[in-house]
Design a protein around this motif. Structure first.
Motif, PDB file in Angstrom:
ATOM      1  N   ILE A 105      48.497  41.340  44.127  1.00 17.21           N
ATOM      2  CA  ILE A 105      47.127  40.872  43.657  1.00 17.21           C
ATOM      3  C   ILE A 105      46.103  42.144  44.019  1.00 17.21           C
ATOM      4  O   ILE A 105      46.217  42.643  45.188  1.00 17.21           O
ATOM      5  CB  ILE A 105      46.641  39.706  44.208  1.00 17.21           C
ATOM      6  CG1 ILE A 105      47.503  38.784  43.487  1.00 17.21           C
ATOM      7  CG2 ILE A 105      45.152  39.544  43.995  1.00 17.21           C
ATOM      8  CD1 ILE A 105      47.016  37.124  43.970  1.00 17.21           C
ATOM      9  N   ALA A 106      45.320  42.713  42.980  1.00 13.44           N
ATOM     10  CA  ALA A 106      44.805  43.726  43.108  1.00 13.44           C
ATOM     11  C   ALA A 106      43.415  43.553  42.196  1.00 13.44           C
ATOM     12  O   ALA A 106      43.171  43.142  41.262  1.00 13.44           O
ATOM     13  CB  ALA A 106      45.319  45.351  42.714  1.00 13.44           C
ATOM     14  N   PRO A 107      41.947  44.113  42.975  1.00 14.61           N
ATOM     15  CA  PRO A 107      40.940  44.246  42.120  1.00 14.61           C
ATOM     16  C   PRO A 107      40.829  45.183  40.997  1.00 14.61           C
ATOM     17  O   PRO A 107      41.474  46.119  40.854  1.00 14.61           O
ATOM     18  CB  PRO A 107      39.754  44.925  43.310  1.00 14.61           C
ATOM     19  CG  PRO A 107      40.727  45.811  44.146  1.00 14.61           C
ATOM     20  CD  PRO A 107      42.173  45.051  44.187  1.00 14.61           C
ATOM     21  N   VAL A 108      40.177  44.877  40.110  1.00 19.72           N
ATOM     22  CA  VAL A 108      40.289  45.693  38.894  1.00 19.72           C
ATOM     23  C   VAL A 108      39.831  47.048  38.823  1.00 19.72           C
ATOM     24  O   VAL A 108      40.396  47.593  37.883  1.00 19.72           O
ATOM     25  CB  VAL A 108      39.571  44.745  37.587  1.00 19.72           C
ATOM     26  CG1 VAL A 108      39.866  43.227  37.206  1.00 19.72           C
ATOM     27  CG2 VAL A 108      37.944  44.514  37.987  1.00 19.72           C
ATOM     28  N   ASP A 109      38.836  47.124  39.817  1.00 19.17           N
ATOM     29  CA  ASP A 109      38.511  48.713  39.779  1.00 19.17           C
ATOM     30  C   ASP A 109      39.472  49.591  40.383  1.00 19.17           C
ATOM     31  O   ASP A 109      39.363  50.819  40.199  1.00 19.17           O
ATOM     32  CB  ASP A 109      37.187  48.824  40.584  1.00 19.17           C
ATOM     33  CG  ASP A 109      37.303  48.491  41.984  1.00 19.17           C
ATOM     34  OD1 ASP A 109      38.199  47.407  42.240  1.00 19.17           O
ATOM     35  OD2 ASP A 109      36.902  49.035  42.993  1.00 19.17           O
ATOM     36  N   ALA A 110      40.544  48.865  40.814  1.00 15.44           N
ATOM     37  CA  ALA A 110      41.636  49.665  41.129  1.00 15.44           C
ATOM     38  C   ALA A 110      42.939  50.073  40.158  1.00 15.44           C
ATOM     39  O   ALA A 110      43.642  51.005  40.432  1.00 15.44           O
ATOM     40  CB  ALA A 110      42.583  49.051  42.384  1.00 15.44           C
ATOM     41  N   LEU A 111      42.668  49.566  38.850  1.00 16.86           N
ATOM     42  CA  LEU A 111      43.697  49.629  37.884  1.00 16.86           C
ATOM     43  C   LEU A 111      43.551  51.006  36.944  1.00 16.86           C
ATOM     44  O   LEU A 111      42.311  50.960  36.564  1.00 16.86           O
ATOM     45  CB  LEU A 111      43.548  48.493  36.855  1.00 16.86           C
ATOM     46  CG  LEU A 111      43.599  46.840  37.737  1.00 16.86           C
ATOM     47  CD1 LEU A 111      43.523  46.007  36.485  1.00 16.86           C
ATOM     48  CD2 LEU A 111      44.977  46.683  38.377  1.00 16.86           C
ATOM     49  N   ALA A 112      44.648  51.501  36.806  1.00 11.92           N
ATOM     50  CA  ALA A 112      44.721  52.618  35.762  1.00 11.92           C
ATOM     51  C   ALA A 112      45.671  52.210  34.859  1.00 11.92           C
ATOM     52  O   ALA A 112      46.591  51.904  35.002  1.00 11.92           O
ATOM     53  CB  ALA A 112      45.352  53.919  36.470  1.00 11.92           C
ATOM     54  N   ARG A 113      45.315  52.657  33.487  1.00 14.54           N
ATOM     55  CA  ARG A 113      46.400  52.026  32.306  1.00 14.54           C
ATOM     56  C   ARG A 113      47.329  53.182  32.264  1.00 14.54           C
ATOM     57  O   ARG A 113      47.112  54.422  32.118  1.00 14.54           O
ATOM     58  CB  ARG A 113      45.491  52.013  31.165  1.00 14.54           C
ATOM     59  CG  ARG A 113      46.237  51.422  29.916  1.00 14.54           C
ATOM     60  CD  ARG A 113      45.348  51.344  28.712  1.00 14.54           C
ATOM     61  NE  ARG A 113      44.004  50.347  28.906  1.00 14.54           N
ATOM     62  CZ  ARG A 113      44.055  49.068  28.987  1.00 14.54           C
ATOM     63  NH1 ARG A 113      45.162  48.552  28.700  1.00 14.54           N
ATOM     64  NH2 ARG A 113      42.736  48.625  29.223  1.00 14.54           N
ATOM     65  N   PRO A 121      50.270  33.433  44.650  1.00 10.39           N
ATOM     66  CA  PRO A 121      48.881  33.053  44.778  1.00 10.39           C
ATOM     67  C   PRO A 121      48.134  33.408  43.150  1.00 10.39           C
ATOM     68  O   PRO A 121      48.674  34.097  42.884  1.00 10.39           O
ATOM     69  CB  PRO A 121      48.385  33.914  45.667  1.00 10.39           C
ATOM     70  CG  PRO A 121      49.194  35.208  45.841  1.00 10.39           C
ATOM     71  CD  PRO A 121      50.638  34.689  45.153  1.00 10.39           C
ATOM     72  N   PRO A 122      47.175  32.457  42.937  1.00 10.98           N
ATOM     73  CA  PRO A 122      46.367  33.008  41.754  1.00 10.98           C
ATOM     74  C   PRO A 122      45.448  33.995  42.133  1.00 10.98           C
ATOM     75  O   PRO A 122      45.137  34.321  43.285  1.00 10.98           O
ATOM     76  CB  PRO A 122      45.394  31.527  41.498  1.00 10.98           C
ATOM     77  CG  PRO A 122      45.501  31.075  42.893  1.00 10.98           C
ATOM     78  CD  PRO A 122      46.797  31.233  43.688  1.00 10.98           C
ATOM     79  N   PRO A 123      45.216  35.027  41.191  1.00 10.35           N
ATOM     80  CA  PRO A 123      44.366  35.879  41.477  1.00 10.35           C
ATOM     81  C   PRO A 123      42.652  35.512  41.650  1.00 10.35           C
ATOM     82  O   PRO A 123      42.572  34.576  40.867  1.00 10.35           O
ATOM     83  CB  PRO A 123      44.379  36.957  40.256  1.00 10.35           C
ATOM     84  CG  PRO A 123      44.900  36.144  39.258  1.00 10.35           C
ATOM     85  CD  PRO A 123      45.758  35.162  40.028  1.00 10.35           C
ATOM     86  N   GLY A 124      41.952  35.949  42.700  1.00 12.91           N
ATOM     87  CA  GLY A 124      40.712  35.732  42.826  1.00 12.91           C
ATOM     88  C   GLY A 124      39.724  36.184  41.820  1.00 12.91           C
ATOM     89  O   GLY A 124      40.192  36.968  40.958  1.00 12.91           O
ATOM     90  N   PRO A 125      38.248  35.833  41.793  1.00 16.61           N
ATOM     91  CA  PRO A 125      37.444  36.557  40.876  1.00 16.61           C
ATOM     92  C   PRO A 125      37.592  38.083  40.710  1.00 16.61           C
ATOM     93  O   PRO A 125      37.590  38.665  42.247  1.00 16.61           O
ATOM     94  CB  PRO A 125      36.310  36.120  41.432  1.00 16.61           C
ATOM     95  CG  PRO A 125      36.539  34.733  42.220  1.00 16.61           C
ATOM     96  CD  PRO A 125      37.916  34.773  42.678  1.00 16.61           C
ATOM     97  N   GLY A 126      37.554  38.843  39.902  1.00 18.30           N
ATOM     98  CA  GLY A 126      37.528  39.943  39.649  1.00 18.30           C
ATOM     99  C   GLY A 126      39.013  41.037  39.925  1.00 18.30           C
ATOM    100  O   GLY A 126      38.813  41.973  40.233  1.00 18.30           O
ATOM    101  N   HIS A 127      39.956  40.053  40.178  1.00 17.46           N
ATOM    102  CA  HIS A 127      41.329  40.553  40.608  1.00 17.46           C
ATOM    103  C   HIS A 127      42.379  40.235  39.553  1.00 17.46           C
ATOM    104  O   HIS A 127      42.169  39.352  38.522  1.00 17.46           O
ATOM    105  CB  HIS A 127      41.629  39.931  41.902  1.00 17.46           C
ATOM    106  CG  HIS A 127      41.056  40.555  43.083  1.00 17.46           C
ATOM    107  ND1 HIS A 127      39.740  40.094  43.379  1.00 17.46           N
ATOM    108  CD2 HIS A 127      41.403  41.315  44.250  1.00 17.46           C
ATOM    109  CE1 HIS A 127      39.272  40.764  44.386  1.00 17.46           C
ATOM    110  NE2 HIS A 127      40.249  41.490  45.020  1.00 17.46           N
ATOM    111  N   VAL A 128      43.484  40.852  39.400  1.00 13.58           N
ATOM    112  CA  VAL A 128      44.480  40.414  38.671  1.00 13.58           C
ATOM    113  C   VAL A 128      45.564  40.324  39.478  1.00 13.58           C
ATOM    114  O   VAL A 128      45.703  40.948  40.696  1.00 13.58           O
ATOM    115  CB  VAL A 128      44.619  41.616  37.690  1.00 13.58           C
ATOM    116  CG1 VAL A 128      43.404  41.767  36.708  1.00 13.58           C
ATOM    117  CG2 VAL A 128      45.030  42.755  38.080  1.00 13.58           C
TER     118      VAL A 128
END
Length: 341
Positions: free
Chosen positions: A129-137, A24-31
């Motif tokens: 697919i996850a929301p951007v606020d969940a991402l840790a570098r 699936p493609p990621p939705g808005p604010g997701h990767v």
């Protein structure tokens, strides 16, 4: 866009079996993340058994995810993320952003917390697919198989200690030497605490010392754990990683005045601690729930700085069922990690 593999259970307590999903493609604010590694956590049993409200089947568990961003949804780039960035997603898989807790900045206790494997498909898969606020570098020098467990097990013990009342030089005890505890002892020693490891059996003393413990207490010995802790001066903090309410209870009288019992091991049995044990010495019992994406990033950076790594056993994604059963049986030493390579 093709398909990708997941390992899913189609019914509560059913086996993890392979399935193909359309990409699936990621939705808005997701990767969309190409998963490289995903840890197997004991909490996955809560999802696969179907005991948590809102869990639906087929269920794809996994909340210790490490991989690379392969596609950005609309607006995701404004947060600075780029295709190819290495990221981790843990128990904190995003928050609602509008509840009181979120508006006060306490995102980890958001009542609408988006845990991977609960709110959306987890990391027992080739893609997530996850929301951007969940991402840790993920730091450049940290392997994906090491980063994955740090996004749940690592951050929980790391944050549990740094949010406690303990200061460098204080006596801090870690109850349990399993998937959480073996990291807890390493973090406690690196933070400058006089570190006590508590586990069952005298044969674990050498392992505790290897991890950095200054003292080892065998909880099966004739001397009660609380008595042994008091002989060392009393614990400022006991970090209870073992999911055993009876073992936690046995440490309570070993706390120093104003000492804290920080509970991170999940058990449904009640603690056998009376108000009288708490009142006169001003002792505290509190739970600690993991940490945000920034906390995960802090955990990974601290771990790299102090050469702290989880002890893992890596297996291919298609062996997820075997890895999960090995974790349930207590045979994992100490974290099973699924890999897609």
């Amino acid at each position: 866009m093709g398909t990708y593999r997941v390992m899913q259970a189609t019914a509560p307590n059913g086996p993890l079996e392979p399935a193909e999903r359309a990409v699936p493609p990621p939705g808005p604010g997701h990767v969309r993340i190409a998963v490289e590694a995903c840890g197997v956590c004991h909490s996955d049993a809560l999802f696969l058994s179907g005991v948590l409200p809102g869990v639906s089947f087929p269920e794809v568990p996994g909340h210790e995810i490490a991989g690379r961003i392969e596609e950005l949804g609309a607006g995701a780039d404004i947060f600075g993320w780029q295709v190819g960035d290495r990221v981790a997603v843990g128990w904190f898989g995003g928050s609602c952003g509008h509840c009181r807790q979120c508006r006060e900045g306490d995102f980890i206790v958001c009542p609408n917390l988006k845990v991977p494997g609960w709110a959306y498909d987890g990391g027992f898969a080739e893609k997530v697919i996850a929301p951007v606020d969940a991402l840790a570098r993920i730091p450049a020098k940290l392997d994906a198989a090491d980063a994955a467990p740090m996004s749940c097990a690592g951050v929980t013990v790391f944050n549990g200690m740094r949010r406690s009342s303990a200061r460098a030089g204080d006596l801090v005890a870690v109850l349990g030497l399993g998937g959480l505890g073996h990291l807890g002892v390493q973090y406690a020693a690196a933070m400058g605490f006089e570190t006590v490891a508590i586990a069952r059996g005298h044969e674990k003393a050498a392992f505790a010392e290897q991890l950095g413990a200054h003292h080892y207490l065998d909880s099966t010995s004739d001397t009660p754990v609380a008595t042994a802790l008091q002989a060392l001066g009393g614990a400022r903090v006991v970090l209870a990683t073992a999911a055993n309410a009876e073992a936690m209870t046995a440490t309570a009288d070993g706390l120093a005045p104003r000492g804290e019992l920080v509970v991170i091991g999940a058990d449904t049995a009640p603690l056998g601690i009376t108000p009288a044990q708490l009142l006169m010495a001003g002792r505290i019992i509190r739970g600690h729930p993991s940490g945000t994406a920034q906390d995960v990033q802090d955990t990974m950076e601290f771990s790299l700085l102090h050469n702290i790594r989880p002890m893992t056993e890596t297996v291919p994604l298609d062996q997820a069922e075997q890895a999960y059963q090995k974790m349930l049986d207590g045979r994992a030493r100490f974290r099973m990690v699924l890999t897609t390579a």
